[in-house]
Motif scaffolding. Structure first.
Motif: not given
Lengths: 150, 267, 772
Positions: C175, C179, C305, C315-318, C343, C349, C352, C411
């Motif tokens: 993380e 997130v 998202l 924000a991206i949470d996968c 990602l 973002v 993430v 990133s």
């Protein structure tokens, strides 16, 4: 049982089992261009010509080939070489496992149809699965080979 | 399939006699299922060389020999003239050229396969089967029978009547069995609708045909009704290729489109 | 970029002619005629313990040479994955075991003098099974009462989250920032789950191996493998054969796509030959390839998202749940790629997170497959981006353009996530994504066609798109090496461990060497790969060959050039600086005297200060520069039946300089069509007992030449400084975009979002019924 057939212009006599399939017979006698890929007559890599028509040799009884004219890619070497050049020019040759079968179908198409269109080619070759090329480059190469420059 | 003997029949009678000799004995048609079949057979009987691979015409009928290959059908100008060429169209969509070069019409019919793309248009064309012993049997009747066929199929016979035809095969890829297929034929005698790969073997949509036969005029409304009846009156099932509901939906849509087309109507 | 003569030129593949003409080339073509034929008895049960195997009847059958069961193998756990060492996959497999864990798992094998006898012998094996409750639903696998791997001795090589008692093969969590907090603060959010299926590679050549003992009593294996050196190492460890007693030769390979990265028949063939001292051969049937090699990892991906109202993704949470099947090959690493090569596309973002589990189930093992986790993640993310765009009322392309990664940027994910270990920080020295998107829009005619047009006859045409990134090899882990050897008459041998599996790597590596050495490609004779003769290379996977092996070849060619100049200077009696290197000749700048390469090499062989010039160089990446692409699809769809076809698929790709533009195009287009197969038709059906139903080409439908009519492929002008002649890799990038692009096009046509692959007309129709 013994049977006689004409392979690539040469008389051959083979001792076979009655239920033997032609793909097995041919591979056993070093026609390694005849490949096996699926067991369900679906993939096209075992294609040979019998009396100038493409046939799946994995579903063809050897005994039925008695007296017939069999062509493997070794029998159309010059044509195959020219087609290989067209494949090379279009970047259509990848793993090549399907290529000898395709060469034979293309040869048969050339013998049977005048000026085949792209649609004719795609239809004629639908039984040749290829997992590498995405097909478009193959079709372009075959059109080039058949003299279609459009 | 494994077998100990191969016998090339000298005549139909000879083939018939050989089949009687041992219960396991069988006719090899195109041979496509040889690799898939696990059967062990004493003698395989080959009908090649008995002139069963001819497409012959008389004034009123076309007779297609049981050993005629699908390629021969695909390339037959005679058959292309019949009912908008639906048999030719249906056959040309079966797998690849190599397979069509060995697959025979007889082999496609005799197994009563649900996935057959030959049976559906032939049923709509009201085809008859000519057997060595039984003589003429309608395809429709043959399809309702069960069990192994002991007789030898000689030919498939269809009429040369003027008709309009429609065929549709729904499939995943161009090299596939059908999810569903529909054939519609309209002639002076009326309209026949056959629906196959439900996934059971093709059958006539009789209730839908009756609805059309009873109608005074055939227009979009009656056609839409008939298509709905085709959906509701037949049984559709689920297998790994598609669900019953989707098959029923496809049957309705393509029956309607087929009927519109053979009646010269814009959908 | 300096002008090149061979690189970036349309050169025909060096092997296409012989292959088209049907020359014996593939593994089965070179099997000894007298080789014993091996057939494998496979489990009819999804999960069972083998109580006993009675092999007496099978052994008694005339023609049967040997029957092997788990009792005949040393009990060493290993992983078949075919990765570098120590592997990031759990050692959870025995060559043969007393448990079977999926329908198709190996029980025993028979070697006989012909195929019929071997098959007959299989039927004579009597196996007594204790049937156990299988775990077939991967969403119920974790913590299931049935434990798939309870055996002693299995282990992870380093921490990967391996908890077999919970049916967990691997787990991961990372993380950046917070997130949950960022999502809670977001003005617009999207939350959705996506499912991907167990795609099969279906290389046309089935898995094939043959083995023999040579006259020095060494085991020689010919194998259709992507990783000959890994095969040698894994065989040695598992079967306790000294490494120096094994030689693995990779002949021509008929397609791999990741399916031949792993060990499959090699263990059995090796053991049969070691025990019988006779050659043996094993070719999988197509059913075995489907049922008992491996597939792409099926996954569920939960994507969340968050964005601001004006379209900045915050924000991206996968969360991912991956099904590794019965064994854990590539369990962690495929999963990692679902995050690490997906990602970073949206690198701006604030927060993430990527996390989840890889679980065991009683289905055929999952493993490496082109696109390797990225395609699964791409489908989820790029579908969700379109969903977000709709919520924002923004054009989906515009939303991407606003948020996607650009040249010079980075990133944090690159540094955090690697292949089972920490990653490598890197800046995007080349990233032409911006161009790819703009050019793709032009080529597809996006402005006129988005989102849909009525074309009459119950049909619509619509467009959809997605962007993607991959990598170029695994930095600091996978090494490639190349040897260049000068011959008399002035031609070279290029010996590489890099494995041409049909993708054309022999050709592009020859081009790189020929370019640097200033000769025609014909003067570079390539040989790949043979553990006795060629230098090490990790193998053909992870989009490595052009970048990693290509760099090794380039280095070797440069070193060879240096050695040649030294020799030429000595021969001409001048200083090295005085030599003008012209490839096929050397000219003294002092007096204009010229020496041909041919003469120099002949002299070196026969006449003066004789020596063999031979150089070997190695390369491993210190970063993995991603290729990028934008994929745009136009589809035509029937409004009533929802059947659809692809009208055109536009790919604009940044893979740096293409060493061979036509072969690179072949990589992209082949990838696109495989991706379209996954997106559209390649359905996998498993019966209630765990048996794979779609185990042949009659039922598993890959695209044919009639299905995909038009592919439009272009390459962006791009030069990657760290790559050979500016190249990045290109093997996988093509496969990633089709699932999301198709999903987006279907949505743009009919307003339904299909969240599981493949996107069949039936699913679309059902979704429409539900919507109405």
């Amino acid at each position: 049982m013994k049977i006689e057939m004409n392979i690539n212009g040469r008389k051959r006599i083979f001792d076979i089992r009655p239920d033997e399939l032609l793909a097995d017979t041919l591979r056993r006698h070093d026609y390694t261009s005849v490949r096996k890929g699926c067991d369900t007559t679906s993939c096209g890599v075992c294609t040979i010509l019998i009396d100038d028509e493409p046939v799946p040799s994995c579903a063809y009884l050897t005994v039925r080939a008695e007296g017939k004219k069999i062509t493997t890619v070794e029998g159309i070497a010059e044509e195959a070489e020219r087609l290989a050049g067209c494949f090379g020019d279009e970047g259509a040759d990848q793993c090549g496992f399907c290529n000898p079968g395709i060469a034979l179908s293309v040869h048969a198409l050339k013998l049977s149809a005048k000026a085949p269109t792209e649609e004719n080619i795609r239809h004629y070759l639908v039984g040749h699965l290829c997992r590498c090329s995405g097909y478009q480059s193959q079709v372009k190469a075959i059109r080039r080979y058949l003299g279609d420059t459009t | 399939m494994k077998f100990t003997n191969y016998h090339r029949a000298q005549s139909l009678e000879d083939a018939h006699k050989t089949l009687q000799k041992d219960k396991s004995n069988t006719i090899v048609g195109g041979g496509l299922w040889l690799k898939l079949s696990r059967r062990e057979v004493d003698t395989a009987v080959d009908l090649a060389g008995l002139d069963l691979d001819l497409i012959e015409t008389t004034d009123k009928t076309i007779r297609i020999g049981a050993m005629t290959t699908l390629t021969q059908i695909e390339e037959s100008d005679t058959l292309r003239q019949i009912a908008s060429g639906i048999l030719v169209e249906a056959v040309s969509e079966i797998m690849g050229r190599q397979l069509r070069n060995v697959a025979t019409l007889g082999g496609s019919i005799i197994g009563r396969y649900g996935f057959s793309d030959c049976i559906t248009p032939l049923l709509a064309l009201d085809a008859r089967l000519d057997f060595h012993e039984r003589g003429i049997v309608s395809l429709q009747d043959f399809l309702t029978e069960k069990g192994k066929v002991d007789d030898i199929l000689k030919a498939v016979v269809i009429d040369k009547t003027k008709a309009k035809g429609y065929f549709k095969k729904v499939k995943k890829t161009a090299h596939d069995f059908p999810i569903l297929n529909v054939a519609v034929v309209k002639s002076e005698d009326g309209t026949r609708i056959a629906i196959g790969s439900r996934p059971a073997v093709a059958t006539l949509a009789q209730a839908a045909m009756d609805h059309l036969a009873a109608a005074t005029t055939i227009d979009k409304k009656t056609i839409t009704q008939a298509a709905r009846i085709a959906k509701e009156s037949l049984k559709y099932s689920t297998n790994h290729r598609a669900g019953a509901e989707y098959r029923a939906h496809l049957a309705e849509v393509y029956t309607r489109r087929g009927l519109m087309e053979v009646n010269g109507l814009e959908d | 970029m300096k002008k090149t003569k061979t690189v970036n030129q349309r050169i025909r593949s060096i092997d296409g002619k012989g292959i088209m003409m049907g020359r014996a080339a593939y593994t089965d073509d070179v099997a000894p005629k007298e080789a014993l034929v091996i057939k494998v008895l496979r489990s009819p049960h999804a999960f069972a313990r083998i109580k006993s195997i009675d092999k007496s009847k099978a052994e008694a059958l005339p023609g049967v040479e040997i029957v092997l069961t788990h009792e005949d193998f040393p009990r060493n756990p290993f992983t078949r994955a075919g990765q570098g060492y120590p592997e990031p996959s759990p050692h959870d497999k025995y060559a043969l075991d007393d448990h079977v864990r999926y329908v198709g798992d190996e029980v025993a094998c028979v070697a006989a003098h012909d195929e019929e006898t071997a098959e007959a012998a299989l039927k004579l094996l009597e196996v007594d099974y204790e049937i156990k409750e299988p775990v077939l639903d991967f969403e119920k696998a974790k913590g299931h009462a049935s434990i798939i791997h309870a055996e002693e001795g299995i282990h992870e090589m380093f921490p990967i989250g391996f908890e077999p008692e919970k049916n967990v093969a691997a787990a991961y969590h990372m993380e950046v920032d917070d997130v949950e907090k960022r999502l809670a603060e977001s003005e617009v959010t999207v939350t959705s789950s996506f499912y991907t299926q167990a795609q099969s590679h279906t290389a046309l050549e089935p898995h094939t191996v043959n083995a023999r003992l040579d006259y020095q009593d060494r085991l020689v294996l010919y194998s259709a493998t992507q990783t000959p050196f890994h095969v040698r190492r894994i065989l040695s460890q598992a079967l306790e054969i000294p490494l120096n007693k094994i030689r693995v030769i990779k002949p021509r390979v008929g397609g791999g796509f990741g399916g031949k990265q792993a060990i499959h028949g090699e263990m059995l063939a090796a053991m049969v030959t070691m025990k019988t001292k006779k050659p043996s051969r094993l070719t999988y049937t197509r059913k075995e390839v489907f049922e008992a090699t491996y597939t792409r990892h099926p996954m569920r991906i939960d994507m969340r998202l968050g964005a601001t109202k004006d379209g900045r993704i915050t924000a991206i949470d996968c969360y991912g749940l991956s099904d590794t099947g019965a064994y854990g090959e590539h369990a962690l690493t495929v999963f990692m790629v679902t995050g690490s090569k997906v990602l970073p596309l949206y690198n701006k973002v604030d927060a993430v997170r990527f996390h989840g589990d890889v679980v065991y189930t009683n289905r055929v093992s999952s493993g490496a497959y082109r696109g390797y986790g990225a395609i699964q993640g791409n489908y989820a993310l790029e579908s969700a981006i379109d969903m977000l765009a709709e919520k924002l009322g923004m054009d989906p392309v515009e939303l991407r353009q606003k948020n996607m990664i650009a040249e010079g940027e980075t990133s944090p994910i690159f540094e955090i996530m690697g292949e089972g270990t920490e990653g490598t920080a890197m800046n995007m020295e080349t990233c032409k994504l911006d161009h790819c998107v703009k050019r793709g829009m032009e080529l597809i005619g996006y402005k006129d066609k988005f989102p849909r047009r009525e074309i009459g006859n119950n049909k619509l045409r619509s467009v959809g798109m997605a962007i993607a990134m991959q990598g170029s090899g695994i930095p600091y882990i996978d090494m490639g090496a190349a040897t260049i050897k000068l011959n008399d008459d002035g031609f070279y041998n290029l010996l590489v461990g890099a494995t041409d599996i049909g993708q054309g790597s022999d050709t592009i590596l020859a081009q790189i060497a020929a370019e640097e050495l200033g000769v025609d490609v014909e003067k570079v004779v390539v040989y790949s790969s043979d553990t006795d003769l060629t230098p090490f290379d990790a193998g053909a996977y992870a989009s490595s060959t052009t970048y990693v092996s290509g760099n090794a070849v380039w280095k070797a060619a440069k070193t060879m050039k240096k050695r040649l100049i030294e020799e030429a200077a000595r021969s001409l009696g001048v200083e090295v600086e005085d030599i003008d290197f012209r490839g096929t000749s050397f000219k003294s700048k002092k007096d204009g005297e010229e020496l041909s390469l041919s003469d120099l090499s002949n002299t070196l062989f026969y006449n003066d200060d004789q020596k063999q010039l031979s150089v070997t160089e190695s390369y491993y990446g210190t970063k993995s520069p991603p290729p990028f692409m934008a994929g745009f699809v136009e589809i035509e769809i029937d409004k009533e039946t929802c059947e659809y076809e692809v009208v055109d698929y536009v790919s604009v790709v940044d893979c740096g300089v293409t060493i061979n533009p036509k072969l690179a195009q072949g990589q992209v287009e082949g990838g696109i069509v495989q991706g379209l197969g996954m997106a559209m038709t390649e359905d996998v059906k498993i019966a209630a007992n765990g048996k794979l139903v779609t185990a042949d080409f009659l039922n598993y439908k890959i695209p044919t030449g009639k299905d995909i009519r038009k592919l439009t492929t272009e390459f962006a002008a791009s030069y990657e400084e760290s790559g050979p002649y500016g190249a990045k890799s290109v093997g996988e990038i093509g496969i990633d975009t089709p699932p999301a692009a198709i999903a987006n096009a279907v949505y743009n046509a009919l307003g339904v979002r299909i969240k599981s692959l493949p996107i069949t007309p039936e699913k679309i129709q059902a979704a429409r019924m539900e919507k109405d």
